[in-house]
Enzyme design. Structure first.
Site, PDB file in Angstrom:
ATOM      1  N   SER A 470       0.854  -1.186   0.000  1.00 21.32           N
ATOM      2  CA  SER A 470       0.000   0.000   0.000  1.00 21.32           C
ATOM      3  C   SER A 470       0.886   1.231   0.000  1.00 21.32           C
ATOM      4  O   SER A 470       2.066   1.169   0.383  1.00 21.32           O
ATOM      5  CB  SER A 470      -0.896   0.004   1.247  1.00 21.32           C
ATOM      6  OG  SER A 470      -1.546   1.249   1.421  1.00 21.32           O
ATOM      7  N   TYR A 483      -2.197  -0.752  10.375  1.00 17.27           N
ATOM      8  CA  TYR A 483      -2.287  -1.039   8.946  1.00 17.27           C
ATOM      9  C   TYR A 483      -0.984  -0.668   8.240  1.00 17.27           C
ATOM     10  O   TYR A 483      -0.439  -1.454   7.453  1.00 17.27           O
ATOM     11  CB  TYR A 483      -3.459  -0.257   8.339  1.00 17.27           C
ATOM     12  CG  TYR A 483      -3.673  -0.519   6.863  1.00 17.27           C
ATOM     13  CD1 TYR A 483      -4.321  -1.673   6.434  1.00 17.27           C
ATOM     14  CD2 TYR A 483      -3.243   0.396   5.911  1.00 17.27           C
ATOM     15  CE1 TYR A 483      -4.516  -1.914   5.076  1.00 17.27           C
ATOM     16  CE2 TYR A 483      -3.438   0.167   4.563  1.00 17.27           C
ATOM     17  CZ  TYR A 483      -4.068  -0.981   4.155  1.00 17.27           C
ATOM     18  OH  TYR A 483      -4.255  -1.226   2.819  1.00 17.27           O
TER      19      TYR A 483
END
Length: 600
Positions: A470, A483
């Protein structure tokens, strides 16, 4: 010509054997599968016997009538006397027609050749007397001697630095051809030390697994087979036929790691073959032994596409609207995608399916995974199946890998895409929250890389691993500590694994999307808030991602492009590329942005 009594043949369990007499010799022919189905005829190369095809043959026999024969002087077929002049392409064509007439008198056969079996196949597919007896031809690791002769003449009569380099490169690869023209020495070598060491050499250099190949007849096969070169190479290369045009559809499979043949040999092939399908395979020369799963898939698809109208199956290649580069690279390859029930995973499965890949769609949502597989088949995947697996469960992943390997073969492209979202400050994030995020986002990737990547390494024929990270991997945020940590770990794991697997021919890419319109926002959790606030924030995040409206299909295209180009780190969206740039050249600015408090 006559056929002898039926029997069985060693190394091809369940095969029916017959003897076909032609031109003063007897050919040993083996058959598998239902004789009422389309016939696929496999021709072996040098210094092999028909057993080189055993793994491919058993896979094809589930759908076709499969025929293999020992070329004259090889295996259990008798040799001509004298040997000199007994292996010309004209006599080999007589043998092919005798076998085809014996096993499929009323229907044309689908011809498949490897190495010298392919060299013969080009002769069969281009001479007038075989017209109507061949429905299609799949060639691998063996050019037409006529096409090769014209290729050489073109580069000698109109030399350029590039063409001279091609000539020298192929000349170096053809060292063994010169050796085989030497009188007596090749026979002595094969009947002596080379014949004894050959199985070990194949295992070490080509990664050919031990099994029913090579057979004990290898030394004699290799000694006899030297006359294939002596009887044909110099006459055809010096005086190539001008009318060597294929009268059948041809599928060319090119192993990119072939130590004996340059890919450049086929640069002019489209001029000789009106109906040509090209495939490339990151493998070495002996693909019938090292990649039987892939070959069986490609042969099956090509045969179905070229059967007569009464039985013709739809061609996935014909339906594909994918970029030709993707179709050549991924057609028939086995691709496994985790998190494939929706979003980026589903779009990626569809993109590979459109390129003709075989798909395994994996997700905890079994219904969604099966729906992805169903749609992938409609889009163009020759085969697709859904599997219900939690990627954080190591034992479940081990079972999945064993199942996929036994039923389909080793995965060629692995896409570790499964992931979950979690937002909230560090102190609002509980230990259980951390465990859930790391179990899926990091351990799911670790399990996939270790288990499926380990199979790629053991196979020794390359592959590619894609890990979905990501933009959060290099963009710190006070709102995404868990995350971002999980994705940063995925990015570093990918970089480390890329370095380790480079020597194995296995590429590793980390894909780093930014804000992409998927349903991850609808399922993401927000730490430290109640149920009502959780739902409100999920709706708000979904609305924001929807307004951004960056489609997952663009990420899927970036994934295919990353595999083709073997890219290491791929920021996808504009914001991801911007964050990646700042992380390298202005990290202080990125840290300042990270301090901004997001709106509630």
């Amino acid at each position: 010509m006559t056929a002898g009594p039926s029997g069985t043949t060693a190394g091809l369990q369940g095969a029916r054997e017959r003897r076909v007499r032609t031109g003063g010799i007897e050919l040993c022919v083996a058959e598998l599968g239902d004789a009422g189905r389309p016939t696929v005829l496999l021709v072996h190369g040098y210094p092999d016997s028909k057993e080189v095809w055993s793994e491919v043959a058993h896979r094809l026999a589930e759908r076709f009538h499969v025929v293999l024969y020992d070329v004259r002087g090889h295996g259990r077929s008798t040799a001509p006397a004298p040997l000199r002049g007994g292996f010309t392409l004209e006599k080999l064509t007589d043998d092919f027609l005798a076998v085809a007439d014996a096993v499929s008198p009323d229907r044309p056969v689908h011809l498949v050749g490897h190495d010298w079996g392919s060299v013969q196949g080009w002769e069969f597919a281009t001479v007038p007397r075989t017209e109507g007896r061949i429905a299609s031809f799949t060639s691998m690791s063996g050019p037409s001697l006529d096409h090769f002769g014209h290729w050489i003449k073109k580069r000698m009569t109109r030399p350029t630095p590039r063409r001279v380099g091609q000539l020298l490169g192929q000349g170096a690869k053809s060292w063994y051809v010169y050796m085989l023209h030497t009188p007596v020495l090749p026979e002595l070598a094969w009947r002596g030390p080379l014949g004894k060491r050959w199985p070990r050499l194949l295992e070490r250099i080509e990664k050919v697994p031990a099994g029913d190949y090579p057979t004990p007849s290898l030394p004699q096969d290799a000694a006899h087979g030297a006359w294939l070169y002596r009887d044909n190479v110099r006459p055809r290369l010096s005086r190539p036929r001008a009318d060597a045009y294929a009268h059948v559809p041809v599928q060319l499979i090119t192993p990119t790691g072939d130590a004996f043949l340059s890919e450049r040999l086929y640069d002019d092939l489209a001029g000789w073959v009106p109906d040509l399908t090209r495939r490339s395979l990151p493998a070495k020369h002996w693909v019938p032994r090292t990649r039987p799963d892939q070959l069986a898939a490609w042969i099956t698809d090509f045969v179905r596409a070229n059967e007569d109208p009464a039985t013709k199956a739809p061609s996935t290649a014909a339906k594909s609207t994918a970029d030709p580069v993707y179709a050549e690279r991924f057609g028939g390859r086995l691709v496994l995608v985790t998190g494939a029930a929706s979003g980026i995973g589903r779009a990626t499965a569809f993109a590979f399916a459109e390129a003709g890949a075989r798909i395994v769609a994996v997700d905890r949502d079994g219904v969604g995974a099966e729906r992805t597989a169903e749609m992938a088949r409609l889009i163009g995947a020759p085969e697709a199946r859904g599997e219900t697996v939690d990627v954080s469960d190591e034992q479940a992943m081990e079972k999945l890998a064993a199942k996929v390997a036994s039923e389909y073969g080793v995965v060629d492209v692995l896409v570790n895409n499964a992931g979950i979202g979690l937002s909230g400050s560090f102190f609002a994030t509980t230990g259980e929250d951390w465990k859930k995020v790391l179990d899926v986002n990091l351990w799911g990737v670790i399990h996939g890389c270790r288990i499926f990547g380990g199979q790629m390494v053991e196979r020794g024929q390359g592959g590619h691993i894609v890990n979905t990270a990501s933009a959060a991997a290099f963009q710190p945020s006070r709102a995404l500590p868990a995350y971002s940590t999980s994705k940063a770990a995925v990015l570093m794991l990918s970089e480390c694994l890329r370095a380790e697997l480079a020597d194995q021919g296995i590429g590793v890419s980390a894909i780093c999307p930014g804000i992409v319109n998927t349903n991850i926002t609808a399922t993401a959790r927000f730490a430290g808030v109640g149920e009502e606030e959780q739902k409100r924030r999920q709706k708000k995040a979904s609305r924001l991602y929807g307004l951004r409206n960056y489609p997952p299909e663009k990420v899927a295209d970036a994934i295919l492009r990353a595999v083709v180009r073997d890219q290491a780190v791929v920021p996808v969206t504009p914001e991801a590329r911007g964050a990646h740039f700042l992380s390298r050249f202005a990290p202080r600015a990125l840290r300042a942005i990270a301090r901004l408090k997001p709106p509630a």
